[in-house]
Design a protein around this motif. Structure first.
Motif, short mmCIF file in Angstrom:
data_model
loop_
_atom_site.label_atom_id
_atom_site.label_comp_id
_atom_site.label_asym_id
_atom_site.label_seq_id
_atom_site.Cartn_x
_atom_site.Cartn_y
_atom_site.Cartn_z
N THR A 188 0.49 -1.46 -0.18
CA THR A 188 -0.09 -0.11 -0.28
C THR A 188 0.54 1.26 -0.31
O THR A 188 -0.06 2.30 0.02
N TYR A 240 -0.77 -0.45 -8.08
CA TYR A 240 -0.89 -0.30 -7.38
C TYR A 240 -2.21 0.74 -6.89
O TYR A 240 -2.79 0.25 -5.65
N ALA A 244 -3.87 -1.09 -3.69
CA ALA A 244 -3.49 0.27 -1.65
C ALA A 244 -4.66 0.39 -1.21
O ALA A 244 -4.45 1.12 -0.69
N ASP A 245 -5.90 0.45 -1.77
CA ASP A 245 -6.86 1.38 -1.82
C ASP A 245 -8.13 0.09 -0.41
O ASP A 245 -8.07 0.44 -0.15
N GLU A 246 -6.97 -1.83 -0.46
CA GLU A 246 -7.63 -3.03 0.31
C GLU A 246 -9.11 -2.99 -0.33
O GLU A 246 -9.85 -3.63 0.00
N ASN A 277 -7.16 -8.65 -3.71
CA ASN A 277 -7.78 -8.05 -2.21
C ASN A 277 -8.60 -8.91 -1.47
O ASN A 277 -9.14 -8.96 -0.88
#
Length: 351
Positions: A188, A240, A244-246, A277
């Protein structure tokens, strides 16, 4: 003095260069020196010539520029002609007359060029591209480390290019390493990891993880020196931005496609949640950043098996001392091929 200097250079200058030097010397001399101060041979022919040139400076300047342009054109054409590459050694030695002649030495995979004295390996500069696919289209067919220009601010970085289609490495994960597990902040953030470890089995995260725009991903797993690959179409401005925002992003490749990455892989029958994710409802059980999770119950509440990249979780037996496996296959509790723990070297590439 001018004529004497040019005569000394005759042996190493072409007629075109001699003419250019003569006109340039006279032009510069006349543009800054009074005619009376010139020390020229005392004969009427030379004085007449210089006097005429002195009264037509504009014309002389134009002639100098025209000769420069013709010389530049000649040199360009010579370089282009010399750029023809033969696959056979020439049937003549390297001499002044064959300067610029080139051929491909297929024994050593090198381009050889005649420098006027002997054959020498050419030093070729690889064009700076933004992707390995561009290099592949330029004609580069050898897989290895290349420099690319990242698209955000134009800085250069090194990556590994798989020239079986021009794939750019984003990251690789050693399943026996604690780095790049599901909860590692490297997923992240925009920090690199072992960016020089491009051709070994160390876990690596490159600038391309957050800068590389792609339409396809290529995922590979190396187990017992055999690497198996799957390819999926997916558009993104970067990996990413997918992770990265899950947020969970679904894929629908199917469990058999994921299982094809590892020989003798094993997964439970139910749940089969796949994508980016990927987590079950119980955060203490299995999860992967890219891959699939499964369960023996007909839900995803307590998943006990996974196959993918960036994994975490232990089998249903609750063995907290189970080996690390951040990339690969881990399964228990009625998995279709039994209990397994298979850490691998994982590769994530894109184009």
């Amino acid at each position: 003095m001018i004529i004497r200097e040019l005569n000394q250079q005759k042996s190493e200058a072409t007629p075109t260069m001699l003419l250019l030097k003569l006109l340039t010397h006279i032009y510069l001399l006349l543009s800054s020196t009074p005619l009376a101060s010139l020390q020229l041979p005392d004969d009427g022919h030379s004085s007449c010539l210089v006097t005429q040139l002195y009264h037509s400076m504009a014309q002389l300047s134009a002639e100098v520029e025209e000769i420069k342009q013709e010389l530049q054109k000649f040199q360009t054409e010579t370089v282009q002609t010399a750029g023809y590459i033969s696959l056979q050694p020439p049937n003549k030695p390297c001499t002044v007359d064959t300067t610029g002649l080139v051929y491909m030495d297929t024994n050593y995979d090198q381009i050889m060029v005649c420098n006027g004295y002997h054959w020498k390996a050419a030093e070729l500069q690889v064009p700076i591209a933004e992707s390995c696919q561009q290099l592949y289209k330029f004609g580069y067919s050898k897989s290895g480390v290349y420099s690319l220009r990242e698209t955000l601010n134009g800085t250069l970085y090194k990556t590994y290019c798989d020239m079986n289609g021009g794939w750019t490495l984003l990251m690789k994960i050693n399943g026996n390493d604690t780095k790049l597990g599901f909860d590692d902040p490297l997923w992240t953030n925009k920090e690199t990891l072992n960016s020089d470890a491009l051709e070994d089995d160390e876990s690596t995260k490159l600038v391309s993880y957050w800068t590389f725009l792609f339409t396809e991903l290529r995922l590979g797993m190396k187990d017992k020196e055999i690497t198996r690959w799957i390819t999926l179409a997916y558009n993104s401005s970067s990996l990413y931005d997918l992770i990265a925002d899950e947020e969970y992003r679904e894929l629908m490749l199917g469990r058999d496609v994921w299982k094809s990455l590892i020989s003798n892989s094993s997964l439970q029958i139910h749940c089969n949640k796949e994508g980016f994710n990927v987590e079950g409802k119980d955060s203490e059980h299995h999860a992967v950043r890219i891959g699939i999770i499964a369960n023996e119950n007909n839900d995803c509440n307590s998943t006990d098996s996974r196959l993918g990249f960036g994994g975490m979780g232990i089998a249903c037996v609750g063995d907290e001392n189970a080996p690390v496996n951040t990339c690969g296959n881990s399964a228990g509790c009625e998995a279709d091929n039994g209990d397994v723990n298979i850490p691998v070297i994982g590769y994530i590439m894109a184009r």
